[in-house]
Design a protein around this motif. Structure first.
Motif, PDB file in Angstrom:
ATOM      1  N   LYS A 174      -1.262   8.547  -7.984  1.00 39.60           N
ATOM      2  CA  LYS A 174       0.157   8.246  -7.982  1.00 39.60           C
ATOM      3  C   LYS A 174       0.996   9.509  -7.790  1.00 39.60           C
ATOM      4  N   ARG A 175       2.245   9.315  -7.397  1.00 43.44           N
ATOM      5  CA  ARG A 175       3.191  10.425  -7.272  1.00 43.44           C
ATOM      6  C   ARG A 175       4.182  10.334  -8.436  1.00 43.44           C
ATOM      7  N   PHE A 176       4.392  11.462  -9.101  1.00 41.36           N
ATOM      8  CA  PHE A 176       5.314  11.498 -10.234  1.00 41.36           C
ATOM      9  C   PHE A 176       6.509  12.386  -9.895  1.00 41.36           C
ATOM     10  N   HIS A 204       2.334  -0.851 -11.875  1.00 39.76           N
ATOM     11  CA  HIS A 204       3.179  -1.457 -10.843  1.00 39.76           C
ATOM     12  C   HIS A 204       3.406  -0.553  -9.643  1.00 39.76           C
ATOM     13  N   ALA A 205       3.455   0.763  -9.864  1.00 39.71           N
ATOM     14  CA  ALA A 205       4.048   1.648  -8.861  1.00 39.71           C
ATOM     15  C   ALA A 205       3.089   2.666  -8.272  1.00 39.71           C
ATOM     16  N   ASP A 206       3.396   3.048  -7.040  1.00 42.84           N
ATOM     17  CA  ASP A 206       2.749   4.198  -6.406  1.00 42.84           C
ATOM     18  C   ASP A 206       3.523   5.481  -6.708  1.00 42.84           C
ATOM     19  N   THR A 207       4.827   5.331  -6.898  1.00 49.84           N
ATOM     20  CA  THR A 207       5.689   6.466  -7.209  1.00 49.84           C
ATOM     21  C   THR A 207       6.383   6.192  -8.533  1.00 49.84           C
ATOM     22  N   ILE A 208       6.280   7.138  -9.450  1.00 49.39           N
ATOM     23  CA  ILE A 208       6.783   6.941 -10.811  1.00 49.39           C
ATOM     24  C   ILE A 208       7.789   8.024 -11.141  1.00 49.39           C
TER      25      ILE A 208
END
Length: 320
Positions: free
Chosen positions: A97-99, A67-71
């Motif tokens: 992605k960015r965590f 779902h996300a680009d940022t997690i």
């Protein structure tokens, strides 16, 4: 922006609430069978906040990560390594992605920082940051603002995340020393345990000495590990002392106080685990950590608390 929060405890639900509040599309994930997510599914509430209907809830980890680009990851720090292996098993391209790790702790047995664990399991090409600093969910949801810090290995990632999450409720600062930020954030929970023990004995006036000596011993450890010793005086450690050493909302302070007064305490107090990891680092880097050693002696070695605390603050005379 699409954001997923992995972990639906106190801070995980707050991060989902906050990300939605500042305009992001949010999905909140919990493990299969999670009583926290079950309660949120039924009432949209927990003991801290009411989650808006627009925040999607799921037990499906693949769906949440996709779902996300940022997690945002907000789980117990001791579960991070095994959780990273779950993420790796999804077979997704996670490097895009960015965590953001929103936990404060060190790995027991290795003393490793959480970003180190993350890189070891998922690869050094990953983009990962930490989000730490003072504040309580109970205050944030009442609209009481605070300052926090985001730190990463790459300053551009830090700046991008600060832009993503900044709002009038939380002012973020750029963390320039990832190592010091992580060690400081983790270790303040141990100082919180000691503060609670002092409260349990009615020795609250000693917290000033605890704060002075706590920052000093941990600055020495950070420097020995290659970080900036001044980082400990920023938001990740000293700046978080009010919320950790004095607030009735602090789980670590409450754990220490209840230990002394003989009351049961069932919530997560990360400092209980972190102190073991800090003593591993103490031995590895040959830095004396007397406060950490005292907390460990009381909690894990079951030594007499009053005797141990008295010895700590009445140590042999020496220059400050």
């Amino acid at each position: 922006m699409n954001i997923s929060v992995l972990g639906c405890g106190r801070w995980g639900t707050f991060h989902a609430w906050y990300a939605h509040k500042i305009g992001h599309e949010v999905m909140l994930w919990g493990r299969e069978g999670s009583v926290h997510l079950q309660a949120l599914s039924e009432t949209r509430q927990n003991e801290y906040l009411t989650l808006p209907q627009e925040v999607a809830l799921t037990y499906d980890l693949m769906a949440a990560v996709s779902h996300a680009d940022t997690i945002i990851i907000s789980i117990s720090s001791q579960q991070l390594r095994s959780f990273c292996r779950q993420l790796a098993a999804l077979g997704l391209d996670l490097a895009k992605k960015r965590f953001v790790l929103c936990m404060k702790g060190l790995e027991i047995g290795t003393g490793k920082r959480l970003t180190t664990v993350f890189y070891e399991e998922l690869g050094t090409a990953m983009r990962v940051a930490v989000w730490v600093g003072p504040g309580h969910v109970q205050d944030f949801v009442r609209g009481i603002p605070n300052c926090m810090v985001i730190a990463a290995r790459e300053m551009q990632l830090t700046k991008d995340l600060v832009t993503t999450f900044s709002s009038p409720l939380i002012r973020f600062y750029y963390g320039e020393d990832l190592l010091g930020t992580e060690i400081g954030a983790a270790s303040k929970n141990v100082i919180g345990l000691a503060a609670g023990m002092l409260d349990g004995f009615g020795y609250g006036s000693l917290k000033g000495a605890l704060m002075a000596r706590g920052t000093h011993e941990l600055s020495r450890l950070i420097e020995a590990m290659g970080g900036d010793r001044m980082t400990v005086y920023g938001l990740s450690h000293l700046g978080d002392y009010e919320a950790t050493l004095f607030s009735p909302h602090s789980n670590n302070r409450r754990f220490g106080e209840d230990l002394i007064t003989g009351k049961p305490f069932t919530k997560l107090a990360e400092g209980v685990y972190t102190v073991e990891a800090l003593l591993e680092l103490s031995r590895e880097f040959h830095v004396e950590l007397p406060i950490c050693a005292t907390v460990d002696a009381i909690i894990h070695q079951h030594k007499d608390p009053k005797e141990q605390l008295t010895q700590l603050f009445m140590r042999a005379t020496k220059a400050e």
